[in-house]
Design an enzyme around this catalytic site. Sequence first.
Site, PDB file in Angstrom:
ATOM      1  N   ASP A 158      18.914 -13.593 -36.895  1.00  0.00           N
ATOM      2  CA  ASP A 158      19.760 -14.542 -37.599  1.00  0.00           C
ATOM      3  C   ASP A 158      19.191 -15.957 -37.583  1.00  0.00           C
ATOM      4  OD1 ASP A 158      22.872 -14.717 -38.606  1.00  0.00           O
ATOM      5  OD2 ASP A 158      22.237 -16.553 -37.617  1.00  0.00           O
ATOM      6  N   VAL A 186      24.837 -15.495 -40.620  1.00  0.00           N
ATOM      7  CA  VAL A 186      24.160 -14.689 -41.634  1.00  0.00           C
ATOM      8  C   VAL A 186      24.382 -13.204 -41.368  1.00  0.00           C
ATOM      9  CG1 VAL A 186      21.967 -14.204 -42.764  1.00  0.00           C
ATOM     10  CG2 VAL A 186      22.449 -16.503 -41.945  1.00  0.00           C
ATOM     11  N   ASP A 187      24.347 -12.811 -40.100  1.00  0.00           N
ATOM     12  CA  ASP A 187      24.631 -11.418 -39.760  1.00  0.00           C
ATOM     13  C   ASP A 187      26.041 -11.030 -40.184  1.00  0.00           C
ATOM     14  OD1 ASP A 187      22.446 -10.025 -38.501  1.00  0.00           O
ATOM     15  OD2 ASP A 187      22.567 -11.447 -36.860  1.00  0.00           O
ATOM     16  N   VAL A 188      26.991 -11.906 -39.945  1.00  0.00           N
ATOM     17  CA  VAL A 188      28.379 -11.610 -40.295  1.00  0.00           C
ATOM     18  C   VAL A 188      28.528 -11.467 -41.810  1.00  0.00           C
ATOM     19  CG1 VAL A 188      30.740 -12.507 -40.271  1.00  0.00           C
ATOM     20  CG2 VAL A 188      29.311 -12.705 -38.229  1.00  0.00           C
ATOM     21  N   GLY A 191      27.050  -8.254 -42.907  1.00  0.00           N
ATOM     22  CA  GLY A 191      27.938  -7.150 -42.586  1.00  0.00           C
ATOM     23  C   GLY A 191      29.058  -7.003 -43.598  1.00  0.00           C
TER      24      GLY A 191
END
Length: 406
Positions: A158, A186-188, A191
């Site tokens: 991230d 960014v990961d969230v 997802g």
Amino acid sequence: MGTQHHAPHGPAGVLDGVGPGALDGLRIADFSRVLAGPYATMLLADLGADVVKIERPDIGDDTRAWNPPADHEGTSTYFLSVNRNKRSVVLDLTTEAGLEQARALVAESDVVVENFRPGTMERLGLGHRELRARQPGLVYCSISGFGSGAGAAIPGYDLLVQAVGGLMSVTGDAAGEPVKAGVALVDVITGLHASLGILAALRHRDATGEGQHVEVNLLGSLLSAMVNQASAFAVAGVVPGRMGNAHPSIAPYETFPASDRPIAIAVGNDRQFAALAEAVGDPDLAADHRFRTNADRVAHRAALRDILTERLGASGADHWAAVLLAAGVPAGPVNTLDEAFAFAHELGLPGIVDIPAANANEAVGDPSRQVASPIALSGTPARYRMPPPRLGQHTAEILHRDSDHG
């Protein structure tokens, strides 16, 4: 802030784990780890999907050891944040026996989610084409850092994506260095995109019987999530920079120092600005030629900030928040996380839920405290069936059951 309890029904979901879920009957073989994939599959699990989390022997998901902080059994709170309502199966994918067990799990599943480096699942014989040749209706979701082409070899962390993807270039004070967001944002976002893509593919499968390959990557997700900043470049060629808490197109839309702590004020139109001017005791500001329209206020941002800073410094943030909200001006103090949860609780919004140990499917210890799902469905609300699993907690249960059905 003390323990918060919610009613069994409502925005927080249902704590008894009993009843229909929107995704009941859907099984997901989840090979993902860390954040983007586990967040996507947890959202789907909350809505009823049976998520089987495939983990490595001994180590499991990398985030199990990302501590402190950790719970009383030593599992990191990071792992606990994105793995509720899942069952954990330990498989050694470096062995043929482990791969056969993985294929058997996939054969019983509707969806596969993976976020290995591109090419890894293919080398294991678990790639999209091979599995869909056996199961034409399989929905296969691949999450990567930079796609499966020229960026396939770049590790998808991230922080790295926030840097190379431009987010850090617009985050932080103008005179300071670039700053990352305080969470792996960014990961969230990725997802969320993954879960949306999976649901769209399932809708198509239900209509046609055909599965498909869902691909999302961190860089593409970030560029999409940059919205107005990205559009400024795409449409007008503007390369934005850091502005602290100010907004490039709206003023006043930033934080200001009150007498005790900062307060955020988000004025989006001329009516709200007139109300702000009246509330701070300077109604003539709305008629000042420098501040009559939003474009004027943006052009004279520094002068406006100086005036408002002087006015707001006379009282505390909570005082001003109450005064401004009563006047119809969006405003609020910069809360710490405990204050943020308390505020949500005051408003009757989802906050923290406790999953009773009785629903833990052999889990031990205290009930698992979880952040509530933000998705409220009137007929099939989120359900909190199980706290995050211990490593391999359900291996015997699932492999034995599946072998009985084989």
